[in-house]
Design a protein around this motif. Structure first.
Motif, mmCIF file in Angstrom:
data_model
loop_
_atom_site.group_PDB
_atom_site.id
_atom_site.type_symbol
_atom_site.label_atom_id
_atom_site.label_comp_id
_atom_site.label_asym_id
_atom_site.label_seq_id
_atom_site.Cartn_x
_atom_site.Cartn_y
_atom_site.Cartn_z
ATOM 1 N N ALA A 298 0.835 -1.207 0.000
ATOM 2 C CA ALA A 298 0.000 0.000 0.000
ATOM 3 C C ALA A 298 0.867 1.253 0.000
ATOM 4 O O ALA A 298 0.527 2.247 -0.654
ATOM 5 C CB ALA A 298 -0.925 -0.010 1.210
ATOM 6 N N PHE A 299 1.985 1.213 0.726
ATOM 7 C CA PHE A 299 2.882 2.375 0.761
ATOM 8 C C PHE A 299 3.412 2.683 -0.637
ATOM 9 O O PHE A 299 3.460 3.841 -1.064
ATOM 10 C CB PHE A 299 4.062 2.116 1.699
ATOM 11 C CG PHE A 299 3.676 1.934 3.138
ATOM 12 C CD1 PHE A 299 2.508 2.474 3.652
ATOM 13 C CD2 PHE A 299 4.494 1.202 3.991
ATOM 14 C CE1 PHE A 299 2.156 2.304 4.980
ATOM 15 C CE2 PHE A 299 4.160 1.027 5.325
ATOM 16 C CZ PHE A 299 2.986 1.572 5.822
ATOM 17 N N LYS A 300 3.815 1.633 -1.350
ATOM 18 C CA LYS A 300 4.358 1.814 -2.699
ATOM 19 C C LYS A 300 3.292 2.401 -3.621
ATOM 20 O O LYS A 300 3.553 3.307 -4.419
ATOM 21 C CB LYS A 300 4.851 0.469 -3.234
ATOM 22 C CG LYS A 300 5.334 0.481 -4.688
ATOM 23 C CD LYS A 300 6.557 1.388 -4.862
ATOM 24 C CE LYS A 300 7.070 1.390 -6.287
ATOM 25 N NZ LYS A 300 7.609 0.092 -6.718
ATOM 26 N N MET A 301 2.082 1.890 -3.504
ATOM 27 C CA MET A 301 0.993 2.357 -4.369
ATOM 28 C C MET A 301 0.600 3.795 -4.048
ATOM 29 O O MET A 301 0.331 4.584 -4.951
ATOM 30 C CB MET A 301 -0.215 1.426 -4.223
ATOM 31 C CG MET A 301 0.040 0.027 -4.754
ATOM 32 S SD MET A 301 -1.255 -1.134 -4.242
ATOM 33 C CE MET A 301 -0.595 -2.669 -4.895
ATOM 34 N N LEU A 302 0.568 4.151 -2.772
ATOM 35 C CA LEU A 302 0.248 5.529 -2.399
ATOM 36 C C LEU A 302 1.304 6.500 -2.918
ATOM 37 O O LEU A 302 0.977 7.606 -3.370
ATOM 38 C CB LEU A 302 0.127 5.646 -0.880
ATOM 39 C CG LEU A 302 -1.158 5.078 -0.270
ATOM 40 C CD1 LEU A 302 -1.048 4.985 1.244
ATOM 41 C CD2 LEU A 302 -2.365 5.930 -0.671
ATOM 42 N N ALA A 303 2.560 6.088 -2.848
ATOM 43 C CA ALA A 303 3.628 6.934 -3.396
ATOM 44 C C ALA A 303 3.441 7.110 -4.902
ATOM 45 O O ALA A 303 3.648 8.205 -5.438
ATOM 46 C CB ALA A 303 4.995 6.311 -3.094
ATOM 47 N N ARG A 304 3.022 6.050 -5.569
ATOM 48 C CA ARG A 304 2.788 6.130 -7.022
ATOM 49 C C ARG A 304 1.639 7.085 -7.334
ATOM 50 O O ARG A 304 1.720 7.879 -8.277
ATOM 51 C CB ARG A 304 2.500 4.738 -7.574
ATOM 52 C CG ARG A 304 2.253 4.704 -9.080
ATOM 53 C CD ARG A 304 2.119 3.280 -9.582
ATOM 54 N NE ARG A 304 3.379 2.581 -9.471
ATOM 55 C CZ ARG A 304 3.504 1.248 -9.534
ATOM 56 N NH1 ARG A 304 2.425 0.489 -9.677
ATOM 57 N NH2 ARG A 304 4.688 0.686 -9.432
ATOM 58 N N VAL A 305 0.565 7.008 -6.546
ATOM 59 C CA VAL A 305 -0.576 7.899 -6.783
ATOM 60 C C VAL A 305 -0.156 9.358 -6.628
ATOM 61 O O VAL A 305 -0.551 10.220 -7.424
ATOM 62 C CB VAL A 305 -1.739 7.564 -5.831
ATOM 63 C CG1 VAL A 305 -2.840 8.619 -5.934
ATOM 64 C CG2 VAL A 305 -2.306 6.191 -6.159
ATOM 65 N N ALA A 306 0.655 9.652 -5.625
ATOM 66 C CA ALA A 306 1.129 11.029 -5.436
ATOM 67 C C ALA A 306 1.947 11.492 -6.631
ATOM 68 O O ALA A 306 1.847 12.651 -7.062
ATOM 69 C CB ALA A 306 1.938 11.131 -4.148
ATOM 70 N N ARG A 307 2.741 10.602 -7.202
ATOM 71 C CA ARG A 307 3.548 10.975 -8.381
ATOM 72 C C ARG A 307 2.659 11.142 -9.621
ATOM 73 O O ARG A 307 2.957 11.951 -10.496
ATOM 74 C CB ARG A 307 4.629 9.921 -8.637
ATOM 75 C CG ARG A 307 5.639 9.741 -7.511
ATOM 76 C CD ARG A 307 6.546 10.955 -7.287
ATOM 77 N NE ARG A 307 5.881 12.064 -6.628
ATOM 78 C CZ ARG A 307 5.630 12.107 -5.298
ATOM 79 N NH1 ARG A 307 5.959 11.093 -4.529
ATOM 80 N NH2 ARG A 307 5.054 13.167 -4.776
ATOM 81 N N ILE A 308 1.588 10.349 -9.709
ATOM 82 C CA ILE A 308 0.629 10.543 -10.804
ATOM 83 C C ILE A 308 0.028 11.937 -10.706
ATOM 84 O O ILE A 308 -0.126 12.644 -11.704
ATOM 85 C CB ILE A 308 -0.480 9.473 -10.761
ATOM 86 C CG1 ILE A 308 0.092 8.088 -11.067
ATOM 87 C CG2 ILE A 308 -1.587 9.809 -11.774
ATOM 88 C CD1 ILE A 308 -0.888 6.952 -10.787
ATOM 89 N N MET A 309 -0.296 12.348 -9.492
ATOM 90 C CA MET A 309 -0.849 13.691 -9.314
ATOM 91 C C MET A 309 0.159 14.755 -9.718
ATOM 92 O O MET A 309 -0.212 15.808 -10.256
ATOM 93 C CB MET A 309 -1.308 13.880 -7.870
ATOM 94 C CG MET A 309 -2.569 13.104 -7.546
ATOM 95 S SD MET A 309 -3.186 13.443 -5.891
ATOM 96 C CE MET A 309 -4.603 12.331 -5.838
ATOM 97 N N ASP A 310 1.439 14.497 -9.484
ATOM 98 C CA ASP A 310 2.470 15.430 -9.956
ATOM 99 C C ASP A 310 2.401 15.569 -11.474
ATOM 100 O O ASP A 310 2.548 16.666 -12.020
ATOM 101 C CB ASP A 310 3.870 14.937 -9.564
ATOM 102 C CG ASP A 310 4.148 15.087 -8.078
ATOM 103 O OD1 ASP A 310 3.408 15.832 -7.403
ATOM 104 O OD2 ASP A 310 5.112 14.456 -7.595
#
Length: 279
Positions: free
Chosen positions: A82-94
């Motif tokens: 979940a941590f990895k996926m949440l970090a990915r979502v934040a980068r998608i928002m970037d």
């Protein structure tokens, strides 16, 4: 004699003949994707407007793919993925934030030339964006009306009635032995997230003893990263719209910039920001 190679039949060992095998374009469905842009106006700049929004929808599709998986992992107490996926979502928002930089190259006269051709279509009607908001806890049943006669209505209704990502995180706090009000754990999931003192106290306990609650502490910071990125995305949207159309009414009938500015005040994970004053 050996038959001479046809021109272009070989290039540094790369396969060149895809008459009987899957190519890059086949795998990605590029024929469909690259032929999905149908400008309605004669204006050159409409292509930018279409591509901007289509690519944003693709990024949102990936975001939803990740967010649904995050919720599943939190429900199973399986936090590292979940941590990895949440970090990915934040980068998608970037990525979505920087996409506004491209649209901002469109000037008011250029947008005015294509606006009559847009009809009542508006990003306000994006069902993927609405589902993202529902998953992040910004619930509003009134928003379903836009999609009432579409296949996406049932999907959005399910997202409205399901616990949000933050709800799942709070239920995890309770499973880990932290005290959460029963009313918060069994609340009406169709309502937007509101601050709860027991949740704030639970997160404060996590932050005051990070060594003991390290996984929950990391989850909290990933959620803060996520909301921060989401705020940047919203803010960049507002500033780009104001730059292009000023304070005109939006194409879908919203108040435009004034409506978008109100959305900047929405806090998705209130206790995680409120606790910082108490630490």
């Amino acid at each position: 004699m050996t038959e001479p190679k046809k021109p272009g039949a070989e290039w540094h060992g790369a396969q060149m003949d895809f008459s009987k095998s899957m190519s890059y374009g086949d795998y990605l469905g590029l024929e469909q994707i690259l032929n999905a842009q149908h400008p309605l106006s004669p204006n050159h700049n409409e292509m930018l407007f279409i591509v901007q929004h289509q690519t944003s929808e693709l990024w949102m599709k990936l975001m939803l793919h990740e967010l649904h998986a995050v919720c599943d992992h939190i429900r199973r107490d399986d936090l590292p993925p979940a941590f990895k996926m949440l970090a990915r979502v934040a980068r998608i928002m970037d990525q979505l934030v920087h996409a506004w930089d491209v649209l901002a190259t469109m000037t008011p006269p250029e947008y005015t030339a294509i606006r009559p051709y847009l009809g009542a279509s508006s990003g306000f009607q994006s069902h993927q964006y609405r589902e993202i908001e529902f998953i992040l806890g910004n619930k509003n049943a009134n928003m379903l009306a836009v999609h009432e006669h579409t296949p996406t209505h049932a999907l959005l209704d399910a997202a409205l009635r399901a616990p949000s990502l933050y709800d799942e995180a709070i239920r995890l706090l309770a499973r880990k032995g932290l005290k959460i009000d029963a009313a918060r754990l069994d609340g009406d999931w169709t309502q937007p997230t509101t601050a709860n003192e027991s949740v704030k106290e639970a997160w404060l306990e996590v932050y005051r003893d990070t060594e003991h609650h390290w996984a929950l502490y990391e989850l909290a910071e990933k959620l803060v990263d996520l909301e921060t990125a989401f705020r940047f995305w919203r803010f960049r949207h507002v500033t780009t719209v104001e730059r292009i159309i000023g304070f005109k009414t939006g194409t879908g009938g919203t108040a435009g910039v004034s409506y978008l500015r109100k959305m900047l005040d929405v806090v998705l994970f209130p206790e995680l920001f409120a606790l910082r004053t108490a630490l």
